[in-house]
Enzyme design. Structure first.
Site, short mmCIF file in Angstrom:
data_model
loop_
_atom_site.label_atom_id
_atom_site.label_comp_id
_atom_site.label_asym_id
_atom_site.label_seq_id
_atom_site.Cartn_x
_atom_site.Cartn_y
_atom_site.Cartn_z
N SER A 26 0.83 -1.21 0.00
CA SER A 26 0.00 0.00 0.00
C SER A 26 0.87 1.26 0.00
O SER A 26 1.94 1.29 0.60
CB SER A 26 -0.88 -0.01 1.25
OG SER A 26 -1.41 1.27 1.50
N GLN B 129 0.73 -0.16 -4.77
CA GLN B 129 -0.58 0.50 -4.89
C GLN B 129 -0.39 2.01 -4.77
O GLN B 129 0.30 2.49 -3.87
CB GLN B 129 -1.52 -0.02 -3.80
CG GLN B 129 -2.89 0.64 -3.78
CD GLN B 129 -3.00 1.73 -2.73
OE1 GLN B 129 -2.40 1.64 -1.67
NE2 GLN B 129 -3.77 2.77 -3.03
N TYR C 39 -2.22 5.85 -4.53
CA TYR C 39 -3.35 6.76 -4.39
C TYR C 39 -2.97 8.03 -5.12
O TYR C 39 -1.78 8.34 -5.26
CB TYR C 39 -3.61 7.10 -2.92
CG TYR C 39 -4.38 6.07 -2.14
CD1 TYR C 39 -5.68 5.71 -2.52
CD2 TYR C 39 -3.85 5.48 -1.00
CE1 TYR C 39 -6.40 4.78 -1.77
CE2 TYR C 39 -4.57 4.57 -0.25
CZ TYR C 39 -5.85 4.22 -0.65
OH TYR C 39 -6.57 3.31 0.08
N THR D 226 -5.64 2.87 -7.08
CA THR D 226 -6.93 2.71 -6.38
C THR D 226 -7.82 3.90 -6.69
O THR D 226 -7.43 5.05 -6.47
CB THR D 226 -6.70 2.57 -4.86
OG1 THR D 226 -5.93 1.39 -4.65
CG2 THR D 226 -8.00 2.46 -4.10
N LYS E 188 -7.81 -0.46 -9.59
CA LYS E 188 -8.50 -1.16 -8.49
C LYS E 188 -9.63 -0.28 -7.94
O LYS E 188 -9.39 0.87 -7.56
CB LYS E 188 -7.50 -1.45 -7.37
CG LYS E 188 -8.10 -2.02 -6.09
CD LYS E 188 -7.00 -2.43 -5.13
CE LYS E 188 -7.51 -3.03 -3.85
NZ LYS E 188 -7.97 -2.02 -2.89
N HIS F 272 -13.20 -1.91 -2.00
CA HIS F 272 -12.30 -1.62 -0.88
C HIS F 272 -12.70 -2.46 0.34
O HIS F 272 -12.58 -2.02 1.48
CB HIS F 272 -12.36 -0.13 -0.54
CG HIS F 272 -11.06 0.50 -0.17
ND1 HIS F 272 -10.38 1.35 -1.01
CD2 HIS F 272 -10.29 0.41 0.95
CE1 HIS F 272 -9.27 1.77 -0.40
NE2 HIS F 272 -9.20 1.21 0.78
N ASP G 82 -11.95 -8.75 -5.92
CA ASP G 82 -11.36 -8.37 -4.64
C ASP G 82 -12.46 -8.04 -3.63
O ASP G 82 -13.19 -7.07 -3.81
CB ASP G 82 -10.47 -7.14 -4.88
CG ASP G 82 -10.00 -6.50 -3.59
OD1 ASP G 82 -9.19 -7.12 -2.90
OD2 ASP G 82 -10.44 -5.37 -3.29
N GLY H 116 -14.16 -10.12 0.19
CA GLY H 116 -14.97 -11.20 0.75
C GLY H 116 -14.35 -12.58 0.70
O GLY H 116 -14.97 -13.55 1.15
C1 LIG Z 1 -7.17 -2.65 7.15
C2 LIG Z 1 -7.31 -2.43 5.68
C3 LIG Z 1 -6.54 -1.47 5.06
C4 LIG Z 1 -6.66 -1.26 3.69
N1 LIG Z 1 -5.85 -0.34 3.08
C5 LIG Z 1 -5.90 -0.19 1.74
C6 LIG Z 1 -4.99 0.67 1.07
O1 LIG Z 1 -4.13 1.29 1.69
N2 LIG Z 1 -5.11 0.80 -0.28
C7 LIG Z 1 -6.04 0.10 -1.00
O2 LIG Z 1 -6.10 0.23 -2.22
N3 LIG Z 1 -6.89 -0.75 -0.39
C8 LIG Z 1 -6.83 -0.92 0.95
N4 LIG Z 1 -7.68 -1.79 1.57
C9 LIG Z 1 -8.61 -2.60 0.76
C10 LIG Z 1 -7.95 -3.91 0.34
O3 LIG Z 1 -6.94 -3.67 -0.60
C11 LIG Z 1 -8.97 -4.85 -0.31
O4 LIG Z 1 -9.63 -4.16 -1.34
C12 LIG Z 1 -10.00 -5.40 0.67
O5 LIG Z 1 -9.39 -5.71 1.90
C13 LIG Z 1 -10.65 -6.64 0.08
O6 LIG Z 1 -11.63 -7.13 0.91
P1 LIG Z 1 -11.38 -8.30 1.99
O7 LIG Z 1 -10.75 -7.61 3.15
O8 LIG Z 1 -12.72 -8.81 2.25
O9 LIG Z 1 -10.44 -9.31 1.37
C14 LIG Z 1 -7.58 -2.02 2.94
C15 LIG Z 1 -8.34 -2.99 3.57
C16 LIG Z 1 -8.22 -3.21 4.93
C17 LIG Z 1 -9.04 -4.30 5.57
#
Ligand SMILES: Cc1cc2nc3c(=O)[nH]c(=O)nc-3n(C[C@H](O)[C@H](O)[C@H](O)COP(=O)(O)O)c2cc1C
Length: 415
Positions: free
Chosen positions: A138, A159, A161, A187, A284, A308, A339, A341
């Protein structure tokens, strides 16, 4: 005589059932030995982490309907198993962004991973390399682009932003290129920050603060608190010392993102990204067919259908429900990553059968990290590999190429 025979029989029976195994002395291995599923890892992580940290990982936006919908879509999709297909073995290897993976999974980017474990992103990158899977770092990581490359020779994606300061993005992109990251993951679902009400209620900040309202939480989770205090401060490692703020003073993620990220991001920015990056590009956060088609028209290498993990727009559709219509609309013009679940290897099989190239997963490995550190992530990635193989064997698919919609029933998702 008869009594002696009975005794001998009894001894034999006891001997056949009693086993004294070696006692596991490693507390982490002992803890992990009690877990058999992501739900178990989540339960252990919940016990070990302060409530604020656990809720930051576990929670979603507003009523958490999309968070729930992501998992529910997998639960509601049944297999149509085929039997007697004469498969001595199944081949679970696949290809993502044109290169082989042992099974179709990429580790999703998660900001602030060190709140789950002091090793944070380093632990996840090492475990991903051992499993042969790509790991996405990230932008808001707590270990830097270079530190992570320093511990892994595996496939790394970065990744991005859209910071308001595009110069900062360009600089990070150059650092990722210099550190041999293979792909950029832009993202696009975070124009503004989603309202994560668990964090609002707890006043959760990054890094977490230890103050009057959290001191009891800290005392109740001594192992976490001790390792938090003993290790170097948690920071946004990619921007340490920069004017945008590196988390050295606590900030809510909402304030940080809303002030630093550019809500005016548009399709033109993908052209801009291409002008500063020669490698592969993944977009994404695509959440409908029309945008998937636009992304394919732009020639991106992959799209990640993602909300997300239900942390941004509550009411966004379950990602699995988008896979089949998007696959029909874009064909093989771009790869499709599902992505959100994923909690079991069988979920990965369902997404690929619906038309995805691979899945991404976030919380699964964070729970594993919180429950058992790097060993926890190794354990999880091993389970998922075995799940994929077992599931494919049970539904009669000899290889990932054979996974198609005839093997799943999507009627509940697409009535
Ligand atoms: C604690 C946490 C932090 C996250 N931080 C980012 C991030 O910095 N950048 C990003 O693109 N997605 C982030 N995400 C989203 C994840 O990349 C991903 O899309 C998501 O966790 C998928 O769902 P799942 O947790 O059910 O597998 C984050 C998710 C969680 C749970």
């Amino acid at each position: 005589m008869a009594a002696r025979g009975a005794i001998r029989q009894g001894v034999e029976t006891v001997r056949s059932v009693v086993r004294f195994g070696t006692v596991e002395t490693d507390p982490v291995a002992r803890r992990l030995a009690k877990a058999a599923s992501v739900a178990d890892l989540r339960r252990i992580a919940k016990r070990r982490l302060p409530r604020g940290c656990f809720d930051y990982i576990d929670g979603g936006a507003e009523d958490e309907r999309t968070l729930e919908a992501n998992s529910k879509a997998f639960a509601e999709t049944r297999f149509v198993p085929r039997v007697l297909r004469g498969l001595p073995d199944v081949e679970i290897g696949a290809s993502v962004l044109g290169a082989p993976v042992p099974y179709p999974l990429v580790l999703a980017p998660t900001g602030f991973t060190r709140i789950a474990d002091p090793q944070g992103e380093l632990a996840v990158a090492r475990a991903a390399e051992r499993a042969g899977l790509p790991y996405t770092l990230s932008t808001l990581s707590t270990r830097s682009i270079e530190e992570v490359r320093g511990v892994s020779d595996g496939r790394l994606w970065f990744q991005v932003y859209a910071w308001r300061d595009r110069g900062l993005v360009e600089e990070m992109v150059q650092r990722a290129a210099a550190a041999r990251y293979e792909a950029l993951v832009l993202t696009v679902d975070t124009a503004v920050f989603g309202r994560r009400e668990r964090d609002v209620r707890r006043g959760f900040s990054l890094p977490p603060v230890i103050g009057p309202s959290t001191v009891v939480d800290g005392i109740l989770h001594p192992a976490w608190t001790w390792s938090f205090l003993r290790n170097e401060p948690i920071r946004f490692a990619n921007v340490v010392g920069r004017s945008v703020g590196d988390g050295s003073s606590p900030v809510t993620l909402a304030d940080y993102i809303n002030s630093q990220f550019d809500p005016a991001l548009s399709w033109d920015d993908i052209d801009w990204l291409r002008s500063v990056w020669d490698g592969k590009i993944v977009v994404k956060g695509i959440q409908c067919v029309a945008d998937a088609v636009l992304a394919a028209d732009q020639g991106v290498d992959a799209i990640a259908l993602s909300n997300h993990g239900g942390r941004q727009l509550d009411g966004s559709p379950a990602t699995l429900s988008l896979v089949a219509p998007v696959a029909d609309a874009v064909g093989d013009r771009t790869e499709i990553i599902c992505d959100g679940g994923v909690r079991r290897g069988s979920d990965i099989v369902k997404a690929v059968a619906a038309g995805a190239t691979a899945c991404m997963a976030g919380r699964g490995y964070l729970y594993a990290l919180g429950a058992g550190g790097e060993q926890g992530v190794d354990t999880l990635l091993g389970w998922w590999r075995d799940d994929v193989r077992r599931t494919m064997s049970l539904i009669g698919a000899a290889s990932v190429d054979e996974l198609d919609r005839s093997l799943i029933d999507l009627d509940r998702l697409h009535p």
